[in-house]
Design a protein around this motif. Sequence first.
Motif, PDB file in Angstrom:
ATOM      1  N   LEU A   1     -12.553 -55.776 -36.030  1.00 41.82           N
ATOM      2  CA  LEU A   1     -13.530 -55.754 -36.973  1.00 41.82           C
ATOM      3  C   LEU A   1     -12.904 -54.610 -38.176  1.00 41.82           C
ATOM      4  O   LEU A   1     -12.378 -53.562 -37.061  1.00 41.82           O
ATOM      5  CB  LEU A   1     -15.246 -55.818 -36.828  1.00 41.82           C
ATOM      6  N   ASP A   2     -13.421 -54.840 -38.903  1.00 40.54           N
ATOM      7  CA  ASP A   2     -13.163 -53.001 -40.112  1.00 40.54           C
ATOM      8  C   ASP A   2     -13.505 -52.180 -39.301  1.00 40.54           C
ATOM      9  O   ASP A   2     -14.347 -52.594 -39.359  1.00 40.54           O
ATOM     10  CB  ASP A   2     -13.802 -53.156 -41.419  1.00 40.54           C
ATOM     11  N   GLY A   3     -12.866 -51.024 -39.227  1.00 42.48           N
ATOM     12  CA  GLY A   3     -13.310 -50.088 -39.272  1.00 42.48           C
ATOM     13  C   GLY A   3     -12.372 -49.651 -38.173  1.00 42.48           C
ATOM     14  O   GLY A   3     -12.605 -48.493 -37.331  1.00 42.48           O
ATOM     15  N   CYS A   4     -12.085 -50.653 -37.176  1.00 42.39           N
ATOM     16  CA  CYS A   4     -10.848 -50.405 -35.900  1.00 42.39           C
ATOM     17  C   CYS A   4      -9.733 -49.774 -36.134  1.00 42.39           C
ATOM     18  O   CYS A   4      -8.691 -49.750 -36.863  1.00 42.39           O
ATOM     19  CB  CYS A   4     -11.045 -51.597 -35.429  1.00 42.39           C
ATOM     20  N   THR A   5      -9.583 -48.556 -35.276  1.00 41.36           N
ATOM     21  CA  THR A   5      -8.463 -48.643 -34.798  1.00 41.36           C
ATOM     22  C   THR A   5      -7.536 -49.534 -34.920  1.00 41.36           C
ATOM     23  O   THR A   5      -7.485 -50.854 -34.283  1.00 41.36           O
ATOM     24  CB  THR A   5      -7.930 -47.389 -33.575  1.00 41.36           C
ATOM     25  N   ASP A   6      -5.583 -49.653 -35.321  1.00 43.67           N
ATOM     26  CA  ASP A   6      -4.714 -50.292 -35.407  1.00 43.67           C
ATOM     27  C   ASP A   6      -4.110 -50.784 -34.263  1.00 43.67           C
ATOM     28  O   ASP A   6      -4.251 -50.298 -33.362  1.00 43.67           O
ATOM     29  CB  ASP A   6      -3.730 -49.705 -36.246  1.00 43.67           C
ATOM     30  N   VAL A   7      -4.603 -51.959 -34.253  1.00 44.01           N
ATOM     31  CA  VAL A   7      -4.531 -52.811 -32.502  1.00 44.01           C
ATOM     32  C   VAL A   7      -2.929 -52.447 -31.844  1.00 44.01           C
ATOM     33  O   VAL A   7      -2.306 -52.268 -31.185  1.00 44.01           O
ATOM     34  CB  VAL A   7      -4.614 -53.981 -32.747  1.00 44.01           C
ATOM     35  N   PHE A   8      -1.866 -52.310 -33.499  1.00 39.62           N
ATOM     36  CA  PHE A   8      -0.427 -51.981 -33.500  1.00 39.62           C
ATOM     37  C   PHE A   8       0.251 -50.709 -33.418  1.00 39.62           C
ATOM     38  O   PHE A   8       1.423 -50.350 -33.364  1.00 39.62           O
ATOM     39  CB  PHE A   8       0.522 -52.817 -34.213  1.00 39.62           C
ATOM     40  N   ALA A   9      -0.853 -49.881 -33.225  1.00 44.17           N
ATOM     41  CA  ALA A   9      -0.049 -48.358 -33.442  1.00 44.17           C
ATOM     42  C   ALA A   9       0.440 -48.659 -31.597  1.00 44.17           C
ATOM     43  O   ALA A   9      -0.275 -48.733 -30.904  1.00 44.17           O
ATOM     44  CB  ALA A   9      -2.008 -47.514 -32.393  1.00 44.17           C
ATOM     45  N   PRO A  10       1.475 -47.237 -31.602  1.00 40.97           N
ATOM     46  CA  PRO A  10       1.997 -47.005 -30.069  1.00 40.97           C
ATOM     47  C   PRO A  10       1.284 -46.530 -29.249  1.00 40.97           C
ATOM     48  O   PRO A  10       1.428 -47.791 -28.144  1.00 40.97           O
ATOM     49  CB  PRO A  10       2.343 -45.685 -30.481  1.00 40.97           C
ATOM     50  N   LYS A  11      -0.094 -45.483 -28.945  1.00 43.35           N
ATOM     51  CA  LYS A  11      -0.586 -45.590 -27.891  1.00 43.35           C
ATOM     52  C   LYS A  11      -1.671 -46.817 -27.429  1.00 43.35           C
ATOM     53  O   LYS A  11      -1.903 -47.562 -26.737  1.00 43.35           O
ATOM     54  CB  LYS A  11      -1.643 -44.418 -28.224  1.00 43.35           C
ATOM     55  N   ALA A  12      -2.192 -47.288 -28.579  1.00 41.56           N
ATOM     56  CA  ALA A  12      -2.896 -48.599 -28.421  1.00 41.56           C
ATOM     57  C   ALA A  12      -1.687 -50.483 -27.702  1.00 41.56           C
ATOM     58  O   ALA A  12      -2.445 -50.055 -25.758  1.00 41.56           O
ATOM     59  CB  ALA A  12      -3.455 -49.556 -29.527  1.00 41.56           C
TER      60      ALA A  12
END
Length: 273
Positions: A149-160
Amino acid sequence: MKKAISSVNNQLIKETCELKVKKYRNAADAFIIEGARSAEEVLESGWYILHAFVDVTIDSARIRTISDKIEAGGVPVFEVTPEVMNRLSDTDSPQGILVVVRKKTCELNDFNQKHEGLLLVLDEVRDPGNLGTMIRTADAAGIDGIILLDGCTDVFAPKAVRSAMGSLFHLPIRNEQNKNEFISWCRENNWSLWSSSLEGGKSIYGEELADRTAIVIGNEAEGVSSELLSASEKRVYIPMPGKAESLNAAIAAGIILFECVRRKLVTKTTDVL
């Protein structure tokens, strides 16, 4: 034939480095993955690879095989110096191969293909390590998909992406979903909305799953937001006999998901008997 890049000031290197930042990932519609395992996973997944970089000094048959397979698919592969790889990498210890991949997400209605289902819904989860761990756990549990949902960290961020360890490519993920639209979709499509909550909740071990269940895990500090709690059919919690006040969000998600797995396995065994 692989091309060589030796300068950190090369334009492609600069553009790839920018993908560590969300606004540039959004603009390019691309993200980076690192390491042999993740590169193998993306190769098998069918996700679109834009280009790849390999440390020219790496002596690894595994990485050579991966890079050759990528190149055989018509994708540019660049051999770079350790200095360039260090600049590209988001880690202190680069793993010798870095791949740039086109983003891929799904629509809510993609989850309506089956009459039954279990979804993990994340509400303002901010830690990319937690997010990646939840994706990996959901993959292991065999659930039908994840909704951020809106407000989550980016799923495509390097650490994720690193924390997901390839599971990002195994199950459908809906990214940056509006909360109110999601709530309406659940009601219109017979998805039973559950929220993890100590306040007003019932033990997860005593609740019966609906045919379609969407389980919400909230923010690490604040929990599930008020609008999701108000819209939920059930609030559930994990009994904790010890003295700890709470569990890490990723741990809580794992316990809840695998309790759901246990229920399904017990039901199947009972049906067979």
